[in-house]
Design an enzyme around this catalytic site. Sequence first.
Site, short mmCIF file in Angstrom:
data_model
loop_
_atom_site.label_atom_id
_atom_site.label_comp_id
_atom_site.label_asym_id
_atom_site.label_seq_id
_atom_site.Cartn_x
_atom_site.Cartn_y
_atom_site.Cartn_z
N LYS A 30 0.99 -1.22 0.06
CA LYS A 30 -0.11 0.01 -0.13
C LYS A 30 1.08 1.22 0.01
O LYS A 30 1.79 1.48 0.90
CB LYS A 30 -0.98 0.28 1.23
CG LYS A 30 -1.97 1.41 1.11
CD LYS A 30 -2.70 1.37 2.58
CE LYS A 30 -2.01 2.02 3.59
NZ LYS A 30 -1.72 3.30 3.45
N ASP A 58 -3.36 4.41 -2.39
CA ASP A 58 -4.62 4.89 -1.27
C ASP A 58 -4.44 6.44 -1.21
O ASP A 58 -3.76 6.93 -0.14
CB ASP A 58 -4.13 3.96 0.12
CG ASP A 58 -5.03 4.63 1.48
OD1 ASP A 58 -6.08 5.06 0.94
OD2 ASP A 58 -4.40 4.49 2.32
N LYS A 60 -7.68 8.15 -1.79
CA LYS A 60 -8.79 8.58 -1.17
C LYS A 60 -9.20 9.61 -2.21
O LYS A 60 -9.65 10.77 -1.46
CB LYS A 60 -8.95 9.02 0.33
CG LYS A 60 -8.43 7.70 1.38
CD LYS A 60 -8.42 8.02 2.56
CE LYS A 60 -7.75 6.93 3.40
NZ LYS A 60 -6.52 6.83 3.36
N LEU A 61 -9.52 9.77 -3.33
CA LEU A 61 -9.83 10.84 -3.94
C LEU A 61 -11.33 11.24 -3.71
O LEU A 61 -12.19 10.56 -3.27
CB LEU A 61 -10.07 10.35 -5.45
CG LEU A 61 -8.83 9.55 -6.27
CD1 LEU A 61 -9.23 9.21 -7.50
CD2 LEU A 61 -8.00 10.76 -6.28
N ASP A 63 -13.52 14.68 -4.75
CA ASP A 63 -13.71 15.98 -5.60
C ASP A 63 -15.26 15.93 -6.30
O ASP A 63 -15.90 15.15 -6.20
CB ASP A 63 -12.54 16.19 -6.34
CG ASP A 63 -12.28 17.77 -6.78
OD1 ASP A 63 -13.29 18.51 -7.21
OD2 ASP A 63 -11.25 18.20 -6.46
N ILE A 64 -15.40 16.82 -7.29
CA ILE A 64 -16.59 16.73 -8.21
C ILE A 64 -16.34 15.81 -9.12
O ILE A 64 -14.99 15.08 -9.44
CB ILE A 64 -16.48 18.16 -9.00
CG1 ILE A 64 -15.43 18.62 -9.82
CG2 ILE A 64 -16.84 19.16 -7.91
CD1 ILE A 64 -15.55 19.71 -10.93
N PRO A 65 -17.43 15.10 -9.75
CA PRO A 65 -17.41 13.92 -10.54
C PRO A 65 -16.16 13.89 -11.50
O PRO A 65 -15.54 12.91 -11.94
CB PRO A 65 -18.74 13.85 -11.00
CG PRO A 65 -19.73 14.46 -9.96
CD PRO A 65 -18.79 15.53 -9.60
N LYS A 66 -16.29 14.98 -12.45
CA LYS A 66 -15.38 14.90 -13.63
C LYS A 66 -13.86 14.88 -13.07
O LYS A 66 -12.99 14.17 -13.75
CB LYS A 66 -15.54 16.04 -14.60
CG LYS A 66 -14.82 16.15 -15.69
CD LYS A 66 -14.97 17.47 -16.62
CE LYS A 66 -14.11 17.17 -17.95
NZ LYS A 66 -12.70 16.83 -17.71
N THR A 67 -13.47 15.84 -12.04
CA THR A 67 -12.13 15.86 -11.62
C THR A 67 -11.82 14.42 -11.04
O THR A 67 -10.60 13.86 -11.36
CB THR A 67 -11.94 16.90 -10.44
OG1 THR A 67 -12.39 18.34 -11.17
CG2 THR A 67 -10.65 16.97 -10.01
N THR A 117 -11.13 4.68 9.76
CA THR A 117 -11.09 4.11 11.16
C THR A 117 -10.40 4.75 12.32
O THR A 117 -10.63 4.24 13.34
CB THR A 117 -10.11 2.67 11.02
OG1 THR A 117 -8.86 2.94 10.33
CG2 THR A 117 -10.85 1.53 10.19
N ARG A 207 2.33 -0.10 10.96
CA ARG A 207 3.33 0.03 12.12
C ARG A 207 3.79 -1.29 12.89
O ARG A 207 4.81 -1.27 13.10
CB ARG A 207 2.79 1.18 12.89
CG ARG A 207 3.01 2.54 12.49
CD ARG A 207 2.18 3.48 13.37
NE ARG A 207 0.74 3.52 13.17
CZ ARG A 207 -0.13 4.36 13.32
NH1 ARG A 207 0.38 5.56 14.02
NH2 ARG A 207 -1.61 4.38 12.92
#
Length: 226
Positions: A30, A58, A60-61, A63-67, A117, A207
């Site tokens: 990851k 990883d 975690k996008l 934003d607005i749909p197109k971006t 989490t 960790r």
Amino acid sequence: MKLCVALDLESKKECLELAKSLKGLDIWLKIGMRAFYRDGINFINELKKIENFKIFLDLKLYDIPKTMADASFELAQIGVDMINLHASSGEAAMSAVIDRLNQAKTRPLVLAVTALTSFDDASFKSIYNENLNKAILHLAKISAKSGLDGVVCSAFESAQIKQAISNEFITLCPGIRPFGESKNDQKRVVSLELAKEQKADFIVIGRPIYQAKEPQNIIKQILKNI
């Protein structure tokens, strides 16, 4: 169940050294925000040269749909095997991502983050004004409806999500403490045994592995248990 080792160390050099020590093991890697923002696409290329590791990017996008759709398409060109976005970005954004990725030659698995989490019931409600478990199930359902492959969730919610959607719907679970380690900044952490009981498809461990004196031995113990 697959083990995904988080490369969240303080330097690129340390991450690469850890990866080299993990050659031949049945694991995913990851790459999170810290490493990717610091080391970029070349870091992924260097990892692939060490061994053809499966890579979960990883980021975690959100934003607005197109971006989000355009960004996910660019990530697919890198050659990573799994990406993620926030389910709270909404059905339109998630559907746009899948529609755009279906135009690529190959597409990575796409997962949606339900609730981090680091949230517990009180902290989640203070932001979203929703019951944590109820919201997670709702977000998982709209993720599935949008065509995503699965969700990122606590192992506490994994079996419930699969029961509501499908056993084939992927659950990737961070916050795993395989040998009773400290929670650190996580709230909804679980043991390896509970993750297995809850039918998690992927577990993410960072960790407890990279802070160990012999990370490879820790990984071997985890793989033996799963």
